[in-house]
Design an enzyme around this catalytic site. Structure first.
Site, PDB file in Angstrom:
ATOM      1  N   LYS A  66       0.813  -1.222   0.000  1.00  0.00           N
ATOM      2  CA  LYS A  66       0.000   0.000   0.000  1.00  0.00           C
ATOM      3  C   LYS A  66       0.848   1.275   0.000  1.00  0.00           C
ATOM      4  CE  LYS A  66      -4.094  -2.082   1.948  1.00  0.00           C
ATOM      5  NZ  LYS A  66      -5.180  -2.052   2.908  1.00  0.00           N
ATOM      6  N   GLY A 139       0.569  -1.424  11.444  1.00  0.00           N
ATOM      7  CA  GLY A 139       0.859  -1.971  10.119  1.00  0.00           C
ATOM      8  C   GLY A 139       0.331  -1.080   9.010  1.00  0.00           C
ATOM      9  N   VAL A 141      -2.461  -0.676   7.391  1.00  0.00           N
ATOM     10  CA  VAL A 141      -3.778  -0.023   7.360  1.00  0.00           C
ATOM     11  C   VAL A 141      -3.948   0.973   8.512  1.00  0.00           C
ATOM     12  CG1 VAL A 141      -5.109  -1.703   8.742  1.00  0.00           C
ATOM     13  CG2 VAL A 141      -6.215  -0.543   6.836  1.00  0.00           C
ATOM     14  N   TYR A 225     -11.876  -9.917   9.247  1.00  0.00           N
ATOM     15  CA  TYR A 225     -13.244 -10.405   9.030  1.00  0.00           C
ATOM     16  C   TYR A 225     -13.277 -11.898   8.710  1.00  0.00           C
ATOM     17  CZ  TYR A 225     -11.934  -9.528   4.150  1.00  0.00           C
ATOM     18  OH  TYR A 225     -11.277  -9.510   2.955  1.00  0.00           O
TER      19      TYR A 225
HETATM   20  P1  ATR Z   1       3.182  -4.701   7.788  1.00  0.00           P
HETATM   21  O1  ATR Z   1       3.783  -4.585   9.158  1.00  0.00           O
HETATM   22  O2  ATR Z   1       4.087  -5.306   6.770  1.00  0.00           O
HETATM   23  O3  ATR Z   1       2.496  -3.465   7.313  1.00  0.00           O
HETATM   24  P2  ATR Z   1       0.637  -5.700   8.450  1.00  0.00           P
HETATM   25  O4  ATR Z   1      -0.002  -7.034   8.253  1.00  0.00           O
HETATM   26  O5  ATR Z   1      -0.015  -4.507   7.884  1.00  0.00           O
HETATM   27  O6  ATR Z   1       2.092  -5.832   7.918  1.00  0.00           O
HETATM   28  O7  ATR Z   1       0.867  -5.438  10.011  1.00  0.00           O
HETATM   29  C1  ATR Z   1       1.038  -6.429  10.880  1.00  0.00           C
HETATM   30  C2  ATR Z   1       0.775  -5.855  12.264  1.00  0.00           C
HETATM   31  O8  ATR Z   1       0.482  -6.941  13.144  1.00  0.00           O
HETATM   32  C3  ATR Z   1       1.976  -5.163  12.838  1.00  0.00           C
HETATM   33  O9  ATR Z   1       1.540  -4.136  13.702  1.00  0.00           O
HETATM   34  C4  ATR Z   1       2.639  -6.284  13.648  1.00  0.00           C
HETATM   35  O10 ATR Z   1       3.479  -5.879  14.693  1.00  0.00           O
HETATM   36  P3  ATR Z   1       5.055  -5.669  14.445  1.00  0.00           P
HETATM   37  O11 ATR Z   1       5.183  -4.318  13.837  1.00  0.00           O
HETATM   38  O12 ATR Z   1       5.668  -5.783  15.791  1.00  0.00           O
HETATM   39  O13 ATR Z   1       5.488  -6.785  13.509  1.00  0.00           O
HETATM   40  C5  ATR Z   1       1.436  -6.954  14.210  1.00  0.00           C
HETATM   41  N1  ATR Z   1       1.703  -8.339  14.637  1.00  0.00           N
HETATM   42  C6  ATR Z   1       1.900  -9.414  13.851  1.00  0.00           C
HETATM   43  N2  ATR Z   1       2.095 -10.517  14.603  1.00  0.00           N
HETATM   44  C7  ATR Z   1       2.010 -10.125  15.912  1.00  0.00           C
HETATM   45  C8  ATR Z   1       2.094 -10.804  17.173  1.00  0.00           C
HETATM   46  N3  ATR Z   1       2.311 -12.105  17.254  1.00  0.00           N
HETATM   47  N4  ATR Z   1       1.944 -10.077  18.304  1.00  0.00           N
HETATM   48  C9  ATR Z   1       1.710  -8.738  18.238  1.00  0.00           C
HETATM   49  N5  ATR Z   1       1.598  -8.037  17.075  1.00  0.00           N
HETATM   50  C10 ATR Z   1       1.752  -8.717  15.925  1.00  0.00           C
END
Ligand code: ATR
Length: 277
Positions: A66, A139, A141, A225
């Site tokens: 994005k 992340g 969004v 969702y």
């Molecule tokens: P991106 O980070 O590439 O934009 P995303 O799917 O839009 O990908 O965002 C994933 C979100 O979920 C992030 O906020 C991520 O946290 P980190 O920045 O620490 O990676 C969060 N996330 C994913 N797995 C997680 C977990 N097991 N515990 C807490 N937060 C998690």
């Protein structure tokens, strides 16, 4: 054939083809088709060139592209610029333009929610006035969510496992307060999960919200969702809180994207909801 696509990685889970193909058929756009395509970052330029030469008419962009798509576009609309996030692309007057319909889609769900639950309908820019909103995750969004919440007057607290990413968002939205992962604001009215935790059925966010037991006013909103009820929402429902999943937001962002491409405002009807179930 007029071709539309959604790109992302992964992309298998996307329901966008189902929704847009349903509307294309419903509104008689029989020469249009919408597909999903898993791509790599190196493919982005080539895809934009396909829009330039009309091989692709419209494109949706999802995680993790994005923001990465922006340098390949000629123009982005103001909301996409403010949030550094584009989910819809179209060629207009020989310019490739990026839009963000996630934010408006999310906003529409909030506006509907609060005008249904409040006896008096308030002006949209104040429906969250005085409310504390706790956002989990930072992340792709999340900027769209924060921007819409701020427009409606909310106080934003944000917490992300990797604190640095929440600090980056604070640069875009200086009024937000960053909390360590696991910490909660002293008082909060709405909790929004923007993380990917819960996409897998057994995953759980390890934050204790038992202080909200039997609090019918608190809203727990999960942008996920599918599954329809994550553990985050299930626990909230069992505590007696209000809950909302991401299905309506997904549908509204799709409505806005469809309108950008076709000038038609499609409807969410029962048949479409059934298709998604
Ligand atoms: P991106 O980070 O590439 O934009 P995303 O799917 O839009 O990908 O965002 C994933 C979100 O979920 C992030 O906020 C991520 O946290 P980190 O920045 O620490 O990676 C969060 N996330 C994913 N797995 C997680 C977990 N097991 N515990 C807490 N937060 C998690």
């Amino acid at each position: 054939m007029k071709k539309y696509i959604v790109i992302g990685n992964p992309i298998e889970h996307s329901f966008s083809p189902l929704v847009h193909n349903y509307w294309m058929k419903k509104y008689g756009l029989i020469d249009s088709v919408y597909e999903k395509k898993k791509v790599e970052e190196k493919d982005l330029e080539h895809l934009i060139n396909k829009i330039r030469n009309d091989e692709i008419i419209g494109m949706n962009v999802t995680v993790p592209f994005k923001k990465k798509i922006i340098p390949f576009l000629d123009k982005v609309n103001i909301f996409a610029k403010d949030t550094q996030s584009v989910n819809t692309v179209k060629k207009t007057k020989n310019k490739i333009v990026g839009y963000n319909t996630d934010g408006p889609g999310f906003g529409k769900t909030l506006d509907n929610f609060y005008s249904q639950t409040n006896s008096k309908v308030e002006a949209i820019d104040s429906i969250l006035s005085g409310k504390n909103i706790f956002i989990l995750g930072a992340g792709g969004v999340t900027p769209s969510i924060i921007s819409i919440l701020e427009q409606r007057g909310g106080n934003i607290f944000i917490s992300n496992r990797t604190r640095g990413k929440a600090e980056e968002l604070k640069k875009l939205f200086p009024n937000t307060q960053v909390l360590d992962w696991g910490k909660k604001p002293k008082a909060y009215d709405i909790v929004i999960n923007t993380t990917s935790v819960g996409l897998m059925k057994d995953e759980k966010i390890n934050i204790d919200f038992n202080d909200c037991n039997k609090d019918e006013e608190k809203l727990f909103y999960d942008l996920i969702y599918n599954p329809r009820e994550t553990n985050f929402l299930k626990e909230a429902r069992l505590r007696g809180n209000k809950t909302m999943n991401g299905q309506k937001m997904f549908l509204y962002q799709a409505i806005f994207a469809f309108h950008i491409w076709t000038n038609i405002t499609p409807e969410i009807d029962d048949e479409l909801i059934k298709l998604l179930d």
